[in-house]
Design an enzyme around this catalytic site. Structure first.
Site, PDB file in Angstrom:
ATOM      1  N   ASN A  55       0.844  -1.182   0.000  1.00 60.38           N
ATOM      2  CA  ASN A  55       0.000   0.000   0.000  1.00 60.38           C
ATOM      3  C   ASN A  55       0.887   1.242   0.000  1.00 60.38           C
ATOM      4  OD1 ASN A  55      -1.611   2.240   1.157  1.00 60.38           O
ATOM      5  ND2 ASN A  55      -3.209   0.690   1.286  1.00 60.38           N
ATOM      6  N   HIS A  66      -3.568   0.899  -3.375  1.00 58.97           N
ATOM      7  CA  HIS A  66      -3.685  -0.165  -2.386  1.00 58.97           C
ATOM      8  C   HIS A  66      -2.619  -1.225  -2.673  1.00 58.97           C
ATOM      9  CE1 HIS A  66      -8.081   0.596  -0.953  1.00 58.97           C
ATOM     10  NE2 HIS A  66      -7.396   1.720  -1.074  1.00 58.97           N
ATOM     11  N   GLU A  68      -2.724  -4.484  -3.167  1.00 57.69           N
ATOM     12  CA  GLU A  68      -3.010  -5.418  -4.257  1.00 57.69           C
ATOM     13  C   GLU A  68      -2.858  -4.737  -5.616  1.00 57.69           C
ATOM     14  OE1 GLU A  68      -5.718  -6.434  -0.707  1.00 57.69           O
ATOM     15  OE2 GLU A  68      -5.028  -4.627  -1.709  1.00 57.69           O
ATOM     16  N   SER A  90      -7.779  -8.810   4.039  1.00 57.01           N
ATOM     17  CA  SER A  90      -8.912  -9.083   3.164  1.00 57.01           C
ATOM     18  C   SER A  90      -9.112  -7.912   2.202  1.00 57.01           C
ATOM     19  CB  SER A  90     -10.173  -9.274   4.013  1.00 57.01           C
ATOM     20  OG  SER A  90     -11.282  -9.617   3.213  1.00 57.01           O
ATOM     21  N   CYS A  92     -10.471  -5.005  -0.250  1.00 55.07           N
ATOM     22  CA  CYS A  92     -11.626  -4.119  -0.346  1.00 55.07           C
ATOM     23  C   CYS A  92     -12.340  -4.404  -1.669  1.00 55.07           C
ATOM     24  CB  CYS A  92     -11.174  -2.658  -0.277  1.00 55.07           C
ATOM     25  SG  CYS A  92     -10.272  -2.114  -1.745  1.00 55.07           S
ATOM     26  N   CYS A  95     -10.113  -3.629  -4.837  1.00 59.82           N
ATOM     27  CA  CYS A  95      -9.114  -4.661  -5.100  1.00 59.82           C
ATOM     28  C   CYS A  95      -9.770  -5.972  -5.525  1.00 59.82           C
ATOM     29  CB  CYS A  95      -8.232  -4.848  -3.877  1.00 59.82           C
ATOM     30  SG  CYS A  95      -7.252  -3.357  -3.530  1.00 59.82           S
ATOM     31  N   ASP A 162      -8.083   5.254   4.030  1.00 56.23           N
ATOM     32  CA  ASP A 162      -7.744   4.180   3.090  1.00 56.23           C
ATOM     33  C   ASP A 162      -8.970   3.390   2.665  1.00 56.23           C
ATOM     34  OD1 ASP A 162      -5.371   2.915   1.790  1.00 56.23           O
ATOM     35  OD2 ASP A 162      -6.185   1.141   2.749  1.00 56.23           O
TER      36      ASP A 162
END
Length: 165
Positions: A55, A66, A68, A90, A92, A95, A162
């Site tokens: 991130n 982010h 990912e 996990s 969002c 992503c 975020d």
């Protein structure tokens, strides 16, 4: 193997998954050392890491940076279809949508205790990934859960920005 377990979604967590997740945790630590949000990711295809990222929303001032997404940007023109994405938290909805858009076949999550991507309607991103044919495995590493819980408690304004809250 004694260390394997099945998740609710049916994907098995293996020793290889734990090794690759350790690399994602290292990416998250890099983000933390840069003054950012400790979320990291690695992309694996045919047993090899093809991209890594963390991130960088704070560092770049980019709402879409982010972990990912940073990882997938690093993959460049490499096909990610069918690859496995290891993410420390996990994903969002943004992503998760990226995972679906580019045909990533499996997502392994290091922590879904501190956060689960959820729409205002209550629909969970992990459940949508699984319903869309993506294999989802959850490790829930206790040390990482504690680290991220402590970080979010100390930085609620960064974390809230975020995830858009």
């Amino acid at each position: 193997m004694d260390d394997e377990r099945r998740t609710v979604e049916g994907s098995t967590v293996t020793e290889a998954d734990r090794r690759f997740m350790a690399e994602a945790f290292e990416e998250a630590r890099k983000g933390l050392a840069e003054g950012g949000i400790p979320i990291g990711a690695v992309l694996v295809r045919d047993g090899a890491v093809v991209a890594r990222g963390h991130n960088r929303r704070v560092q770049l001032g980019d709402l879409t940076a982010h972990g990912e997404v940073d990882c997938l940007r690093a993959a460049g023109p490499v096909s990610v279809r069918g690859a496995t994405l290891y993410t420390t938290l996990s994903p969002c909805w943004m992503c998760s949508g990226t995972v679906l858009q580019f045909g990533i076949g499996r997502v392994v999550i290091g922590d879904n205790v501190n956060f689960k991507g959820r729409l205002p309607s209550g629909l969970e991103a992990e459940a949508e990934l699984a319903a869309s044919g993506v294999a989802v495995a959850v490790i829930n590493d206790p040390d990482w859960i504690a680290l991220f819980r402590d970080w979010t408690a100390a930085h609620p304004e960064l974390w809230g920005a975020d995830i858009g809250s």
